[in-house]
Design a protein around this motif. Structure first.
Motif, PDB file in Angstrom:
ATOM      1  N   ARG A 241       0.825  -1.213   0.000  1.00  0.00           N
ATOM      2  CA  ARG A 241       0.000   0.000   0.000  1.00  0.00           C
ATOM      3  C   ARG A 241       0.857   1.261   0.000  1.00  0.00           C
ATOM      4  N   LEU A 242       2.061   1.177   0.555  1.00  0.00           N
ATOM      5  CA  LEU A 242       2.967   2.320   0.517  1.00  0.00           C
ATOM      6  C   LEU A 242       3.643   2.461  -0.841  1.00  0.00           C
ATOM      7  N   LEU A 243       3.996   1.342  -1.443  1.00  0.00           N
ATOM      8  CA  LEU A 243       4.714   1.383  -2.711  1.00  0.00           C
ATOM      9  C   LEU A 243       3.859   1.938  -3.843  1.00  0.00           C
ATOM     10  N   ARG A 244       2.568   1.716  -3.785  1.00  0.00           N
ATOM     11  CA  ARG A 244       1.701   2.210  -4.861  1.00  0.00           C
ATOM     12  C   ARG A 244       1.766   3.731  -4.995  1.00  0.00           C
ATOM     13  N   PRO A 245       1.515   4.501  -3.928  1.00  0.00           N
ATOM     14  CA  PRO A 245       1.625   5.954  -4.100  1.00  0.00           C
ATOM     15  C   PRO A 245       3.061   6.423  -4.322  1.00  0.00           C
ATOM     16  N   LEU A 246       4.040   5.716  -3.735  1.00  0.00           N
ATOM     17  CA  LEU A 246       5.434   6.120  -3.945  1.00  0.00           C
ATOM     18  C   LEU A 246       5.844   5.923  -5.404  1.00  0.00           C
ATOM     19  N   ALA A 247       5.392   4.827  -6.001  1.00  0.00           N
ATOM     20  CA  ALA A 247       5.666   4.615  -7.426  1.00  0.00           C
ATOM     21  C   ALA A 247       4.986   5.696  -8.256  1.00  0.00           C
ATOM     22  N   GLY A 248       3.761   6.057  -7.872  1.00  0.00           N
ATOM     23  CA  GLY A 248       3.077   7.135  -8.566  1.00  0.00           C
ATOM     24  C   GLY A 248       3.803   8.453  -8.428  1.00  0.00           C
ATOM     25  N   MET A 249       4.414   8.683  -7.260  1.00  0.00           N
ATOM     26  CA  MET A 249       5.184   9.905  -7.048  1.00  0.00           C
ATOM     27  C   MET A 249       6.386   9.960  -7.993  1.00  0.00           C
ATOM     28  N   VAL A 250       7.087   8.833  -8.112  1.00  0.00           N
ATOM     29  CA  VAL A 250       8.255   8.781  -8.988  1.00  0.00           C
ATOM     30  C   VAL A 250       7.851   9.046 -10.437  1.00  0.00           C
ATOM     31  N   LEU A 251       6.761   8.438 -10.872  1.00  0.00           N
ATOM     32  CA  LEU A 251       6.300   8.648 -12.248  1.00  0.00           C
ATOM     33  C   LEU A 251       5.882  10.097 -12.474  1.00  0.00           C
ATOM     34  N   ALA A 252       5.243  10.695 -11.471  1.00  0.00           N
ATOM     35  CA  ALA A 252       4.825  12.090 -11.609  1.00  0.00           C
ATOM     36  C   ALA A 252       6.047  13.006 -11.696  1.00  0.00           C
ATOM     37  N   ALA A 254       8.917  12.168 -12.892  1.00  0.00           N
ATOM     38  CA  ALA A 254       9.511  11.952 -14.219  1.00  0.00           C
ATOM     39  C   ALA A 254       8.779  12.766 -15.288  1.00  0.00           C
ATOM     40  N   ARG A 255       7.481  12.993 -15.077  1.00  0.00           N
ATOM     41  CA  ARG A 255       6.701  13.800 -16.022  1.00  0.00           C
ATOM     42  C   ARG A 255       6.823  15.291 -15.725  1.00  0.00           C
ATOM     43  N   GLY A 256       7.445  15.627 -14.609  1.00  0.00           N
ATOM     44  CA  GLY A 256       7.541  17.025 -14.207  1.00  0.00           C
ATOM     45  C   GLY A 256       6.272  17.549 -13.553  1.00  0.00           C
ATOM     46  N   ASP A 257       5.403  16.648 -13.103  1.00  0.00           N
ATOM     47  CA  ASP A 257       4.136  17.032 -12.476  1.00  0.00           C
ATOM     48  C   ASP A 257       4.343  17.090 -10.957  1.00  0.00           C
ATOM     49  N   LEU A 258       4.788  18.235 -10.476  1.00  0.00           N
ATOM     50  CA  LEU A 258       5.134  18.357  -9.061  1.00  0.00           C
ATOM     51  C   LEU A 258       3.907  18.279  -8.158  1.00  0.00           C
ATOM     52  N   ALA A 259       2.783  18.806  -8.614  1.00  0.00           N
ATOM     53  CA  ALA A 259       1.564  18.765  -7.796  1.00  0.00           C
ATOM     54  C   ALA A 259       1.109  17.327  -7.576  1.00  0.00           C
ATOM     55  N   GLU A 260       1.127  16.518  -8.634  1.00  0.00           N
ATOM     56  CA  GLU A 260       0.733  15.125  -8.499  1.00  0.00           C
ATOM     57  C   GLU A 260       1.730  14.362  -7.638  1.00  0.00           C
ATOM     58  N   ALA A 261       3.019  14.685  -7.754  1.00  0.00           N
ATOM     59  CA  ALA A 261       4.033  14.030  -6.925  1.00  0.00           C
ATOM     60  C   ALA A 261       3.801  14.336  -5.447  1.00  0.00           C
ATOM     61  N   ARG A 262       3.475  15.584  -5.137  1.00  0.00           N
ATOM     62  CA  ARG A 262       3.200  15.939  -3.743  1.00  0.00           C
ATOM     63  C   ARG A 262       1.953  15.218  -3.233  1.00  0.00           C
ATOM     64  N   TYR A 263       0.959  15.080  -4.100  1.00  0.00           N
ATOM     65  CA  TYR A 263      -0.268  14.373  -3.713  1.00  0.00           C
ATOM     66  C   TYR A 263       0.034  12.911  -3.372  1.00  0.00           C
ATOM     67  N   LYS A 264       0.793  12.237  -4.218  1.00  0.00           N
ATOM     68  CA  LYS A 264       1.134  10.834  -3.963  1.00  0.00           C
ATOM     69  C   LYS A 264       1.999  10.696  -2.712  1.00  0.00           C
ATOM     70  N   ARG A 265       2.912  11.629  -2.527  1.00  0.00           N
ATOM     71  CA  ARG A 265       3.748  11.591  -1.328  1.00  0.00           C
ATOM     72  C   ARG A 265       2.896  11.757  -0.066  1.00  0.00           C
ATOM     73  N   ALA A 266       1.905  12.635  -0.134  1.00  0.00           N
ATOM     74  CA  ALA A 266       1.033  12.853   1.021  1.00  0.00           C
ATOM     75  C   ALA A 266       0.267  11.586   1.377  1.00  0.00           C
ATOM     76  N   TRP A 267      -0.194  10.860   0.361  1.00  0.00           N
ATOM     77  CA  TRP A 267      -0.884   9.600   0.626  1.00  0.00           C
ATOM     78  C   TRP A 267       0.037   8.616   1.347  1.00  0.00           C
ATOM     79  N   ALA A 268       1.256   8.444   0.825  1.00  0.00           N
ATOM     80  CA  ALA A 268       2.194   7.503   1.430  1.00  0.00           C
ATOM     81  C   ALA A 268       2.549   7.918   2.857  1.00  0.00           C
ATOM     82  N   TYR A 269       2.827   9.196   3.043  1.00  0.00           N
ATOM     83  CA  TYR A 269       3.141   9.691   4.381  1.00  0.00           C
ATOM     84  C   TYR A 269       1.968   9.472   5.331  1.00  0.00           C
ATOM     85  N   GLY A 270       0.757   9.730   4.857  1.00  0.00           N
ATOM     86  CA  GLY A 270      -0.420   9.544   5.695  1.00  0.00           C
ATOM     87  C   GLY A 270      -0.606   8.100   6.108  1.00  0.00           C
TER      88      GLY A 270
END
Length: 285
Positions: A241-252, A254-270
């Motif tokens: 469950r942690l790896l899913r949002p973290l993987a999404g953060m890495v992909l975001a 890579a796309r330069g989508d900082l807002a989406e990366a922060r969102y995925k990081r927040a999920w994992a941290y939460g």
């Protein structure tokens, strides 16, 4: 046959939409228990405008969604209970279908349905199009609280909602109360079924441009992490469950989508915060 427990705070227009949908139900054997968490009387005119169209009991509760629902459960008089959000709405046949599902299966304790937006798209959680039994493996894809219909005898046996979970709780765990209820029902041996033809409507809640999206992810992630800990999911499942949002953060990233990366990081941290925080809290089953 139904007690519809509606908990409301800071809303009037959306609640009016729900009440309008209830006034057009094909199935009319229901009561509304409006659990008012406002500090003023803003809902009084709305109640007055609808009390001749269906039975409404207007009661008060301190803030906290699980606390308010438990207050409503204590006031319920009908054998079946549902929890429509104050910003959702029913189709004209919603209660007719729910009643038929329970009548067809006297052993059924909980029925859940799909939550769709006005365009027919899943709006609160992803749900499938095939009916199935609800288990520990699929509970996350089998509906959310506004699409839960259950027998009052079962929820009274379970002890209602865990007030340490859910929006407005006094803990950091601001979600997970309905999944916790499903998991406790499964553990009790109750029969739970997902019925995709049973539909409740709700607007989309996590728009990409929502300025509170990241804050919401952290709070809801904490509730999910606490839920996993409370119900004894394995560290391996937590890692997944942690790896899913973290993987999404890495992909975001890579796309330069900082807002989406922060969102995925927040999920994992939460999720991590909820898992570790629930352990410190010292949970009860």
């Amino acid at each position: 046959m139904f007690s519809l427990i509606v908990c409301s705070v800071d809303r009037t227009d959306h609640l009016a939409r729900l009440f309008r949908s209830l006034a057009t139900q094909d199935f009319t054997h229901f009561e509304v228990i409006l659990v008012d968490q406002n500090e003023d009387d803003r809902l009084v005119p709305l109640v007055s405008a609808h009390q001749d169209r269906f039975a409404i009991r207007h009661i008060r509760s301190p803030r906290g969604l699980s606390r308010a629902r438990n207050t409503g459960i204590a006031s319920a008089s009908q054998p079946l209970i549902a929890f429509p959000d104050d910003d959702c709405w029913y189709r004209p046949d919603t209660l007719t279908l729910a009643s038929a599902i329970f009548e067809a299966d006297p052993a059924l304790g909980i029925a859940t349905g799909r939550t769709l937006d006005a365009d027919g798209l899943p709006s609160v959680s992803p749900t499938g199009q095939e009916a199935c039994a609800i288990t520990r493996r699929n509970y996350l894809s089998c509906g959310n609280s506004n699409g839960i219909f259950l027998r009052r005898s079962l929820i009274e046996t379970l002890g209602g909602f865990d007030e340490r979970l859910g929006v407005g709780a006094s803990t950091p765990f601001q979600s997970g109360e309905e999944a916790d209820l499903l998991l406790r029902a499964i553990a009790s041996g109750a029969t739970l079924g997902y019925h995709p033809h049973l539909i409740v409507h709700h607007d989309q809640v996590v728009a990409a441009n929502n300025p509170r999206r990241i804050e919401r992810a952290a709070k809801y992630g904490a509730g999910f992490g606490a839920l996993l800990r409370k119900h004894g999911f394995s560290p391996g499942h937590l890692a997944y469950r942690l790896l899913r949002p973290l993987a999404g953060m890495v992909l975001a990233l890579a796309r330069g989508d900082l807002a989406e990366a922060r969102y995925k990081r927040a999920w994992a941290y939460g999720i991590w915060r909820g898992w570790t925080g629930w352990r410190r809290l010292g949970s009860k089953s």
